[in-house]
Design a protein around this motif. Structure first.
Motif, PDB file in Angstrom:
ATOM      1  N   THR B 309      -1.594  14.762 -20.800  1.00 21.46           N
ATOM      2  CA  THR B 309      -1.520  16.163 -20.423  1.00 21.46           C
ATOM      3  C   THR B 309      -0.964  16.934 -21.615  1.00 21.46           C
ATOM      4  OG1 THR B 309      -1.115  15.573 -18.108  1.00 21.46           O
ATOM      5  CG2 THR B 309      -0.615  17.829 -18.755  1.00 21.46           C
ATOM      6  N   LYS B 339       2.733  16.421 -25.935  1.00 24.32           N
ATOM      7  CA  LYS B 339       2.502  15.672 -24.706  1.00 24.32           C
ATOM      8  C   LYS B 339       3.776  14.895 -24.420  1.00 24.32           C
ATOM      9  CE  LYS B 339       0.517  11.574 -26.995  1.00 24.32           C
ATOM     10  NZ  LYS B 339      -0.636  10.666 -27.061  1.00 24.32           N
TER      11      LYS B 339
ATOM     12  N   TRP C 252       0.789  15.603 -15.665  1.00 24.08           N
ATOM     13  CA  TRP C 252       2.197  15.322 -15.971  1.00 24.08           C
ATOM     14  C   TRP C 252       3.120  15.973 -14.944  1.00 24.08           C
ATOM     15  CZ3 TRP C 252       4.962  12.085 -18.647  1.00 24.08           C
ATOM     16  CH2 TRP C 252       6.316  12.358 -18.871  1.00 24.08           C
ATOM     17  N   GLN C 256       5.777  13.912 -12.409  1.00 23.18           N
ATOM     18  CA  GLN C 256       7.224  14.112 -12.451  1.00 23.18           C
ATOM     19  C   GLN C 256       7.825  14.227 -11.058  1.00 23.18           C
ATOM     20  OE1 GLN C 256       7.110  13.121 -15.491  1.00 23.18           O
ATOM     21  NE2 GLN C 256       9.088  14.146 -15.604  1.00 23.18           N
TER      22      GLN C 256
END
Lengths: 368, 368, 368
Positions: B309, B339, C252, C256
């Motif tokens: 990402t 990233k 991402w 998380q």
């Protein structure tokens, strides 16, 4: 589930509602020799389809990349590479001919006519030339068709025969075995005329300098150096062609009955490696081509799946003239596609595609 | 296998057939200072390439989205965002310059000229400014080139230098080390003139209200909030640009010798994160840009792979005028891409891209 | 990390630099009943967007495939299928309305106006009709908007209401709860006139012969036989629509804090299965449609993820006339989408989409 239950075709009353059949395409027992399908939809070659599909196949031919170059050669605009022409015509025949197909067996006598350019609209029809039940497997057989694609002006852009293995909807249904004669279907390979007043040499730097007709010799073998992995993008590419065959896109159907399907996973539609092999070969044998003329025969010798990296080779079998076109020669070639498969520790080279291919290539004497 | 055996370049007689070399691109020992490559093919910006690539990069600039808006500002049509311009020019140079490259080291003095619009055809050429063998690794070295792209009217759309690490074909071959002077290559950053009779304010709602030149201050730091994962789509995007470098698409080659390749997997072509970082930054710093002017220097500080990402930040380093254009100001910025990589339990922020970037931005006083 | 830290909106001085806020979109506490958003950018329907998105959805309607056919019916060019019209309008509203949304709850009274063709430019605006904080969860609430899209001539192409669940930026911030009246927004479903001098029958073979209005009966149930897996392509498709909502593309961010997000993975943007269900149904109920008229209500009843194979069914609830158009009838249908999910060994059918849909379909009496 409807998607894997193709046998039920009549309306089923299920309490108060009428379940309507929605299975598309024909099963073996529905084909008749001599039958003609005028295929549905047609397809306009938008700049979207053109760009995505052409660039996917890694062709390097400038006619498909550079509109100024194409127009300088007398074409109406960017020129569809042969794999795109083939796919646009072929895919229109899928619903009627092979939506319920198991495997495409052979392409026969594929001939190119008028070039296809961005913005053209192509429509297609097919004639059934033969129907034959399998002698070993009672749930399938072979259908032999001839398909022709025409542009908006009625000009033939492609004609070919193919043989496809098709499922039966009902294993007990009788099959109308037999043959019908092919139609006389003249296909005229057409190109803009050579015009000595055009300054072809001013654009010669846009193509490679060592792929003119004079550069080839009988016996030459090209192991094309580039390879290209196929990803799950094949599902969208196949959809862009309006090819709706379920074995290319219906993951759930495959998962329900993997043994029924080649490889037990989504199979890549044959038009994808067909196009890709043509493209991978282009820098070495077709960078100075003005068009493909004819494919005498072709077949997918093994299936391809997402994750396969495809390579190609070309053998030069013969060199010929093109009547009326002293500026061009015809390369008579065999194009093969292959991939590598790991078996234990070793990698085995597996041929996936075979095509006898004639290419019309510029002579250096006239163009550079 | 041909794809990983780039050393053999002469015809090999193998019994009755002639194996013809098919490896493309040049190795370090084939470059000469002062050498000029007129790159092959050229590229027409179709609506297909434009839409797929532009929208991939997440740019929000209305010049690339809304044809009416672009025409109201005096452009000929939808305007290619800077990342697409860079990629179309750069990719044309790949076969000659970096098909056998290991890593792109640096972009230098990238200057934008005439805007590129849908339908334009871009052709490119490169001059070798320097060749240098590695002092530590005998199988590679650095090539320094200057590349220029022109449109169908001969106008320069982009010029830049780059340094690229290139493999040798034969580690023992001599290398023509040396330098050549850069050509005097004037690049004129050109925009449609500001015309007070145009009713720019009537369209001001189509861009964000807080990104005019007056809204920026030296020292501002923008951590652009959007991120975007790169999938295996990068292979097709790279192919759409005609970038044929094998490290981006030849999975089998990588699998045969992972240690030889950065990261041991298909590496994402640098033009993809380059474009994506520009796009991710656009809502905050380029929504009211009329164009990017110059990139003094840029480099890929770490590789990107499918699954990453990408995020971006912009630092405002300076604010300047654009001579002759009181309606615009120039943002002097640093754009960084990054990233996150998991190491053990913790996530580490890894910078993948660095670009010194000057952007021509509308002044509120003239447009809103 | 900026991408998941949407709460900080004021400039933060961090030593010598000013961190500038970059979070886009509005949080629940920023909406006001009666507020009007003139959405940014607008969108030109290029041939690239048209081809990729239309073909993705598997529609078979020839108006979206064959330009000659579309023009023979009086349209200006290839006609955008309803799912593309909906998505182009909807996506323009995302940044202002639902970039910080958690889930789209309902589409209400979606009405189609002037047909959208390739080359059109669509701009959109939304009015807030209601704001309501959740009584159970203090970090979210519901926003009710009405959105309208217009083409370059100011004609309404689509208008609809929707309800969306939106995060609060600050759980303690006060919410401006309340309602505002909907605007009187006439939407005129417009088609080229029926012209008996046109030879519609000459093109009747381009559509299926058993999907004219006369072929449908109240109570008919169509289990559309085709299915189509969604791959990670959904990320690029969503980007092509300029829908920047992070839950569809920021891997991402999801990784998380998976519990915060539906399904703990990238969720497929609802417009994708919306379009796909319309397309999967088209060969059975919309192959002879000239347009969709109205969706009374619609909702995503479960999320979709990459890897899901989508299927659809249509129930025919009613048959009606279209005032002024004796050549057409209106199918009143319910379109449902579903997928199958493995729980232990068994596969469970999960409904993912529900749409009450009225379709204007050609009568055989006038066209075949």
């Amino acid at each position: 589930m409807a998607a894997v239950d193709g046998g039920a075709r009549g309306p089923l009353r299920d309490g108060p509602v009428a379940k309507r059949p929605t299975k598309h395409g024909n099963f073996l027992e529905e084909f008749r020799p001599g039958q003609v399908f005028r295929h549905k939809r047609g397809k306009t070659i938008t700049e979207g389809l053109f760009a995505v599909f052409t660039d996917f196949c890694f062709t390097t031919n400038a006619l498909a990349k550079n509109r100024r170059y194409a127009e300088a050669y007398g074409f109406r605009g960017l020129v569809a590479p042969p794999g795109l022409v083939m796919n646009v015509v072929f895919s229109q025949s899928v619903e009627d001919v092979s939506e319920n197909g198991r495997a495409n067996l052979e392409y026969i006598d594929m001939r190119f006519g008028t070039p296809v350019c961005v913005g053209d609209t192509i429509e297609a029809e097919s004639t059934v030339l033969g129907v034959k039940a399998s002698s070993r497997e009672r749930d399938r057989g072979v259908v032999h068709v001839e398909t022709v694609g025409r542009n908006q002006d009625g000009q033939v852009v492609l004609a070919y025969q193919r043989k496809v293995q098709v499922w039966k909807g009902d294993p007990d249904a009788p099959v109308a075995e037999g043959e019908a004669p092919a139609r006389a279907l003249p296909v005229s390979f057409t190109l803009p005329p050579y015009d000595p007043r055009r300054d072809y040499r001013a654009r010669a730097h846009l193509t490679s300098s060592d792929t003119y007709f004079e550069d080839f010799h009988v016996g030459d073998v090209f192991e094309h150096s580039r390879g290209r992995v196929i990803t799950t993008e094949h599902i969208a590419l196949t959809g862009m062609l309006d090819n709706t065959s379920q074995v290319h896109c219906n993951q759930w159907m495959i998962d329900q009955d993997p043994e029924r399907f080649l490889g037990g996973q989504l199979i890549v539609y044959g038009g994808i490696p067909f196009s890709l092999c043509l493209g991978l070969s282009s820098p070495d044998v077709a960078d100075n081509a003005l068009g493909d003329v004819r494919y005498a025969t072709g077949r997918h010798t093994a299936p391809a799946f997402a994750g396969d990296t495809v390579f190609a080779t070309t053998d030069i079998r013969g060199l010929g003239d093109l009547p009326g076109r002293p500026d061009l020669g015809v390369l008579d070639t065999v194009l093969r596609g292959h991939k590598f498969v790991r078996k234990g520790g070793a990698a085995e080279k597996v041929e996936i595609f075979y095509l006898e291919r004639e290419i019309a290539v510029k002579r250096r004497s006239h163009y550079a």
